[in-house]
Design a protein around this motif. Sequence first.
Motif, PDB file in Angstrom:
ATOM      1  N   HIS A 176       0.871  -1.172   0.000  1.00 53.40           N
ATOM      2  CA  HIS A 176       0.000   0.000   0.000  1.00 53.40           C
ATOM      3  C   HIS A 176       0.914   1.229   0.000  1.00 53.40           C
ATOM      4  O   HIS A 176       2.135   1.090   0.023  1.00 53.40           O
ATOM      5  CB  HIS A 176      -0.867   0.033   1.267  1.00 53.40           C
ATOM      6  CG  HIS A 176      -1.664  -1.215   1.497  1.00 53.40           C
ATOM      7  ND1 HIS A 176      -2.931  -1.393   0.994  1.00 53.40           N
ATOM      8  CD2 HIS A 176      -1.369  -2.353   2.178  1.00 53.40           C
ATOM      9  CE1 HIS A 176      -3.386  -2.579   1.360  1.00 53.40           C
ATOM     10  NE2 HIS A 176      -2.459  -3.193   2.078  1.00 53.40           N
ATOM     11  N   CYS A 211      -4.968   5.609   0.084  1.00 52.06           N
ATOM     12  CA  CYS A 211      -3.915   4.695  -0.344  1.00 52.06           C
ATOM     13  C   CYS A 211      -3.512   5.058  -1.776  1.00 52.06           C
ATOM     14  O   CYS A 211      -4.362   5.275  -2.630  1.00 52.06           O
ATOM     15  CB  CYS A 211      -4.425   3.264  -0.277  1.00 52.06           C
ATOM     16  SG  CYS A 211      -3.197   2.052  -0.763  1.00 52.06           S
ATOM     17  N   GLU A 213      -1.151   3.245  -3.697  1.00 52.45           N
ATOM     18  CA  GLU A 213      -0.497   2.147  -4.417  1.00 52.45           C
ATOM     19  C   GLU A 213      -1.565   1.097  -4.642  1.00 52.45           C
ATOM     20  O   GLU A 213      -2.198   0.647  -3.675  1.00 52.45           O
ATOM     21  CB  GLU A 213       0.658   1.581  -3.580  1.00 52.45           C
ATOM     22  CG  GLU A 213       1.397   0.421  -4.227  1.00 52.45           C
ATOM     23  CD  GLU A 213       2.169   0.846  -5.463  1.00 52.45           C
ATOM     24  OE1 GLU A 213       2.959   1.790  -5.372  1.00 52.45           O
ATOM     25  OE2 GLU A 213       1.956   0.237  -6.530  1.00 52.45           O
ATOM     26  N   PHE A 214      -1.763   0.720  -5.900  1.00 51.25           N
ATOM     27  CA  PHE A 214      -2.842  -0.221  -6.190  1.00 51.25           C
ATOM     28  C   PHE A 214      -2.662  -1.500  -5.370  1.00 51.25           C
ATOM     29  O   PHE A 214      -1.615  -2.124  -5.416  1.00 51.25           O
ATOM     30  CB  PHE A 214      -2.890  -0.570  -7.679  1.00 51.25           C
ATOM     31  CG  PHE A 214      -4.013  -1.510  -7.997  1.00 51.25           C
ATOM     32  CD1 PHE A 214      -5.321  -1.067  -7.972  1.00 51.25           C
ATOM     33  CD2 PHE A 214      -3.771  -2.849  -8.247  1.00 51.25           C
ATOM     34  CE1 PHE A 214      -6.375  -1.938  -8.214  1.00 51.25           C
ATOM     35  CE2 PHE A 214      -4.815  -3.725  -8.498  1.00 51.25           C
ATOM     36  CZ  PHE A 214      -6.121  -3.267  -8.472  1.00 51.25           C
ATOM     37  N   CYS A 215      -3.697  -1.868  -4.604  1.00 45.93           N
ATOM     38  CA  CYS A 215      -3.536  -2.960  -3.643  1.00 45.93           C
ATOM     39  C   CYS A 215      -4.679  -3.957  -3.715  1.00 45.93           C
ATOM     40  O   CYS A 215      -4.806  -4.817  -2.854  1.00 45.93           O
ATOM     41  CB  CYS A 215      -3.422  -2.386  -2.230  1.00 45.93           C
ATOM     42  SG  CYS A 215      -4.795  -1.314  -1.790  1.00 45.93           S
ATOM     43  N   HIS A 219      -8.839  -0.741  -3.602  1.00 47.50           N
ATOM     44  CA  HIS A 219      -7.764   0.262  -3.454  1.00 47.50           C
ATOM     45  C   HIS A 219      -8.352   1.675  -3.369  1.00 47.50           C
ATOM     46  O   HIS A 219      -7.958   2.481  -2.531  1.00 47.50           O
ATOM     47  CB  HIS A 219      -6.814   0.128  -4.635  1.00 47.50           C
ATOM     48  CG  HIS A 219      -5.967   1.320  -4.889  1.00 47.50           C
ATOM     49  ND1 HIS A 219      -5.023   1.757  -3.994  1.00 47.50           N
ATOM     50  CD2 HIS A 219      -5.926   2.183  -5.938  1.00 47.50           C
ATOM     51  CE1 HIS A 219      -4.440   2.843  -4.485  1.00 47.50           C
ATOM     52  NE2 HIS A 219      -4.967   3.116  -5.660  1.00 47.50           N
ATOM     53  N   MET A 222      -9.800   2.858   0.032  1.00 42.35           N
ATOM     54  CA  MET A 222      -8.902   2.781   1.186  1.00 42.35           C
ATOM     55  C   MET A 222      -8.412   4.187   1.506  1.00 42.35           C
ATOM     56  O   MET A 222      -7.323   4.582   1.136  1.00 42.35           O
ATOM     57  CB  MET A 222      -7.739   1.843   0.860  1.00 42.35           C
ATOM     58  CG  MET A 222      -6.841   1.557   2.030  1.00 42.35           C
ATOM     59  SD  MET A 222      -5.711   0.213   1.654  1.00 42.35           S
ATOM     60  CE  MET A 222      -4.556   0.416   3.011  1.00 42.35           C
TER      61      MET A 222
HETATM   62 CU1  CUA Z   1      -4.071   0.003  -0.157  1.00 48.06          CU
HETATM   63 CU2  CUA Z   1      -4.165   0.759  -2.367  1.00 48.06          CU
END
Ligand code: CUA
Length: 342
Positions: A176, A211, A213-215, A219, A222
């Motif tokens: 993340h 967030c 960062e692709f998670c 995502h 978040m």
């Molecule tokens: Cu956690 Cu994107």
Amino acid sequence: MAVRRRTGAGRKARRAWLTVVVGLSMLLAACAKNAPQDTLKPASPDTRSIDGLFWLTFWVAVVVFVLVEGLLVFAVIRHRDKGESEEPVQTHGNARLELGWTIAPALVLFLLAFPTVGTIWRLARSRPNPINVTVIGHQFWWEYRYTDLGVVTANELHLPINRNVRLTIKSGDVIHSFWVPRLFGKHDAEPGRVAHINARAERPGVYFGECVEFCGLSHANMRNRAIAQTADDFAAWVAGQRQLPAAPAAGSDADGGFNLFRTKGCSGCHTIEGVSKGMIGPNLTHVFARTSFAGSTLDMNPDNLRRWLSDPPKVKPGSKMPNLGLSESEISQLIAYLETLT
Ligand code: CUA
């Protein structure tokens, strides 16, 4: 040579383009107005120095752009085909010019490296007397552990103004990235690695982040909020967080919800101090003291809690909290219980 007339179709296409460009500019201008995550509105000494670095780099880039494009346009116009019969002199390579346009950019980058590296070092240097908070990224919510204060909460980071806060960034699953654009720079939360961010707020207020960062599926769901408070308000918040919530009165709706919490599997995933020790989902000891939930995507209120409890993965796709198949009255009792957790 005959002058080419602009046709009706050409005029139409031109007008369509103009509409698109003007429309897009107006749309983008609307986005910028009161944007809560505007990096160009720094609200801390750290983001101001990042902002200063950005503008320095930006204006250097503007000068380079105008110079290079200006020379290009000049050459194109000056040396265009004027219908001369003879071919102009052909040259192959020019050592002096080539050296010049290799050394000049290298020099620009070298000079920009000084403020850049200086800013990075200054932001990373440890600061005196910080409040330590471990920030753990989970799919799809943020956990905050105030390791010196014995407080654990989720999604909403409380911090006292004019105080150094040292964030230790970790991940509980995938990569993340933690960021509150107006307060501090971003850092990835990587499994198996530990990073740090120095945070410091100057003015009380709510600062938004998410967030970056692709998670996974949620995502985009978040998010987080940083709540900057005066020293007194922060102390009051900490004191409240350290108190155990009172047990609900026997036979009340909240008591029914308390029993459901323990029998429907909630307690296996969530911690409520003195009640359960689940570690999968957010700590709920003081959940109703928060202003938002579900990765800070929903404001904390009974209507939203009902929506959430009816089918969490529908509200937040990929949520680890399953649809528990609760009846309307069970949901009402659980909400009554959650409302006591302040
Ligand atoms: Cu956690 Cu994107």
